[in-house]
Motif scaffolding. Structure first.
Motif, short mmCIF file in Angstrom:
data_model
loop_
_atom_site.label_atom_id
_atom_site.label_comp_id
_atom_site.label_asym_id
_atom_site.label_seq_id
_atom_site.Cartn_x
_atom_site.Cartn_y
_atom_site.Cartn_z
N LEU A 1 0.84 -1.19 0.00
CA LEU A 1 0.00 0.00 0.00
C LEU A 1 0.88 1.24 0.00
O LEU A 1 1.85 1.33 0.74
N GLU A 2 0.52 2.19 -0.84
CA GLU A 2 1.28 3.44 -0.92
C GLU A 2 1.13 4.26 0.35
O GLU A 2 2.08 4.84 0.86
N ASP A 3 -0.10 4.31 0.88
CA ASP A 3 -0.38 5.07 2.10
C ASP A 3 -1.51 4.37 2.84
O ASP A 3 -2.69 4.61 2.53
N PRO A 4 -1.20 3.50 3.80
CA PRO A 4 -2.26 2.75 4.49
C PRO A 4 -3.29 3.69 5.12
O PRO A 4 -2.95 4.78 5.58
N PRO A 5 -4.56 3.29 5.12
CA PRO A 5 -5.61 4.14 5.67
C PRO A 5 -5.51 4.24 7.20
O PRO A 5 -4.84 3.44 7.85
N ILE A 6 -6.20 5.22 7.73
CA ILE A 6 -6.38 5.33 9.17
C ILE A 6 -7.68 4.62 9.53
O ILE A 6 -8.73 4.89 8.94
N ILE A 7 -7.61 3.68 10.47
CA ILE A 7 -8.79 2.94 10.91
C ILE A 7 -9.39 3.68 12.10
O ILE A 7 -8.71 3.91 13.11
N VAL A 8 -10.68 4.04 12.01
CA VAL A 8 -11.33 4.78 13.09
C VAL A 8 -12.60 4.04 13.51
O VAL A 8 -13.63 4.11 12.82
N PRO A 9 -12.57 3.29 14.62
CA PRO A 9 -13.78 2.66 15.12
C PRO A 9 -14.64 3.65 15.90
O PRO A 9 -14.11 4.57 16.54
N ILE A 10 -15.95 3.48 15.81
CA ILE A 10 -16.86 4.21 16.67
C ILE A 10 -17.12 3.33 17.89
O ILE A 10 -17.69 2.24 17.78
N ILE A 11 -16.66 3.80 19.04
CA ILE A 11 -16.78 3.02 20.28
C ILE A 11 -18.25 3.05 20.74
O ILE A 11 -18.91 4.07 20.60
N ARG A 12 -18.89 1.90 21.26
CA ARG A 12 -18.07 0.79 21.71
C ARG A 12 -18.06 -0.37 20.74
O ARG A 12 -17.09 -1.12 20.66
N ALA A 13 -19.15 -0.55 19.98
CA ALA A 13 -19.25 -1.74 19.13
C ALA A 13 -18.15 -1.79 18.08
O ALA A 13 -17.69 -2.86 17.71
N GLY A 14 -17.70 -0.62 17.62
CA GLY A 14 -16.66 -0.59 16.60
C GLY A 14 -15.34 -1.18 17.06
O GLY A 14 -14.51 -1.56 16.23
N LEU A 15 -15.14 -1.26 18.38
CA LEU A 15 -13.90 -1.86 18.90
C LEU A 15 -13.73 -3.30 18.41
O LEU A 15 -12.61 -3.76 18.19
N GLY A 16 -14.84 -4.00 18.23
CA GLY A 16 -14.76 -5.39 17.80
C GLY A 16 -14.25 -5.55 16.39
O GLY A 16 -13.87 -6.66 15.98
N MET A 17 -14.21 -4.46 15.62
CA MET A 17 -13.75 -4.54 14.23
C MET A 17 -12.29 -4.12 14.06
O MET A 17 -11.76 -4.18 12.95
N ILE A 18 -11.64 -3.67 15.15
CA ILE A 18 -10.25 -3.23 15.02
C ILE A 18 -9.33 -4.39 14.65
O ILE A 18 -8.53 -4.28 13.71
N ASP A 19 -9.41 -5.50 15.38
CA ASP A 19 -8.51 -6.62 15.11
C ASP A 19 -8.65 -7.15 13.68
O ASP A 19 -7.62 -7.37 13.01
N PRO A 20 -9.87 -7.39 13.18
CA PRO A 20 -9.94 -7.84 11.79
C PRO A 20 -9.43 -6.81 10.80
O PRO A 20 -8.83 -7.17 9.78
N ALA A 21 -9.63 -5.53 11.09
CA ALA A 21 -9.11 -4.49 10.19
C ALA A 21 -7.59 -4.50 10.17
O ALA A 21 -6.96 -4.44 9.11
N LEU A 22 -6.98 -4.62 11.35
CA LEU A 22 -5.52 -4.62 11.43
C LEU A 22 -4.92 -5.92 10.92
O LEU A 22 -3.76 -5.96 10.50
N SER A 23 -5.69 -7.01 10.96
CA SER A 23 -5.18 -8.26 10.38
C SER A 23 -5.04 -8.13 8.87
O SER A 23 -4.17 -8.75 8.26
N MET A 24 -5.88 -7.30 8.27
CA MET A 24 -5.81 -7.04 6.83
C MET A 24 -4.79 -5.96 6.50
O MET A 24 -4.09 -6.02 5.49
#
Length: 211
Positions: free
Chosen positions: A66-89
C-alpha cells in the motif's frame, strides 16, 4: 454516494451467525471477526499501491504494498470489535477513536471521545461500526473527520438500515459505504429490523455503566 454491498456466500454465512439469537458472545465475536476481515478486504480494493523489487528464493519478483495505508477509526463501543480484523488485513494502519453513546430516549448520538490526528488532509479513513441504523452516530463521526480535513472516507458497516443509508446519501458528505446487507426498516426503539440486536451487548455483554 458509492454503495458496495458485499454479496458473497461466506459473508452471508457469518452474517447469519451474527443474526441468530442463539449465538453466544463467543460465536458472535468469531463471526464478526471473519465478516469484518471480508468487508475491510473489499473496502481496500482500490487503494493506491506502489511496486518494488522482491527477491524470492529463485529470482526477483515485482512486489506490491500500500502506498499510504488508511487510518482505521472505530466508533466506540461496538466498533472496537472490528479493530482486530481491520488490522489483520492492514497491519501498518494507524488507529484513531471516536466515542459515541446512544441516548435511549431520543435515540440521538452523544459524543464523549475524540482521539484523531489533527490533520487528515489527503488521508484515507476507514470509519468502522457494525451497525448503521438512523445514521446519527455515523454522520456525527464523519463531520468530525471532515472538520479535520478528511475527504476520502469509507464507512464499513456490517448491517445497514435503509433509513441510515438514505441519511448518508442526503448528507452530501464525502463518504462511500461498504456493507454486508441493507435491511429495510427500524423498530420504535430505532433498532434495525431484522438486524441482529445491539452489537455492543452481543460482543461484550449488557452495558452496565452510563457513558
Amino acid at each position: 454516494m458509492d454503495i458496495h454491498v458485499v454479496d458473497h456466500p461466506l459473508a452471508a454465512s457469518r452474517l447469519t451467525i451474527m443474526r441468530d439469537e442463539r449465538s453466544n458472545n463467543a460465536a458472535f465475536r468469531a463471526a464478526l471477526k471473519d465478516l469484518g476481515s471480508m468487508l475491510v478486504y473489499e473496502a481496500s480494493r482500490n487503494l493506491a499501491v506502489e511496486n518494488f523489487e522482491c527477491q524470492t528464493p529463485v529470482a526477483v519478483a515485482t512486489g506490491t504494498r500500500l502506498e499510504d495505508p488508511p487510518i482505521i477509526v472505530p466508533i466506540i463501543r461496538a466498533g472496537l470489535g472490528m479493530i482486530d480484523p481491520a488490522l489483520s488485513m492492514i497491519p501498518d494502519a494507524q488507529v484513531g477513536f471516536i466515542g459515541m453513546a446512544r441516548d435511549e430516549e431520543t435515540h440521538e448520538p452523544v459524543p464523549y471521545l475524540e482521539a484523531l490526528p489533527e490533520d487528515l488532509s489527503g488521508r484515507t479513513v476507514f470509519l468502522i461500526d457494525p451497525m448503521l441504523a438512523t445514521g446519527g452516530s455515523l454522520l456525527n463521526s464523519i463531520e468530525l473527520l471532515v472538520a479535520r480535513g478528511a475527504t476520502d472516507i469509507t464507512a464499513i458497516c456490517m448491517v445497514s438500515a435503509q433509513k441510515g443509508v438514505d441519511a448518508l446519501e442526503d448528507s452530501g458528505l464525502p463518504v462511500r459505504l461498504v456493507t454486508a446487507v441493507i435491511d429495510p426498516d427500524l423498530n420504535e426503539h430505532a433498532y434495525i429490523v431484522p438486524g441482529l440486536g445491539d452489537a455492543g451487548d452481543r460482543l461484550y455483554g449488557p452495558r452496565n455503566i452510563d457513558l
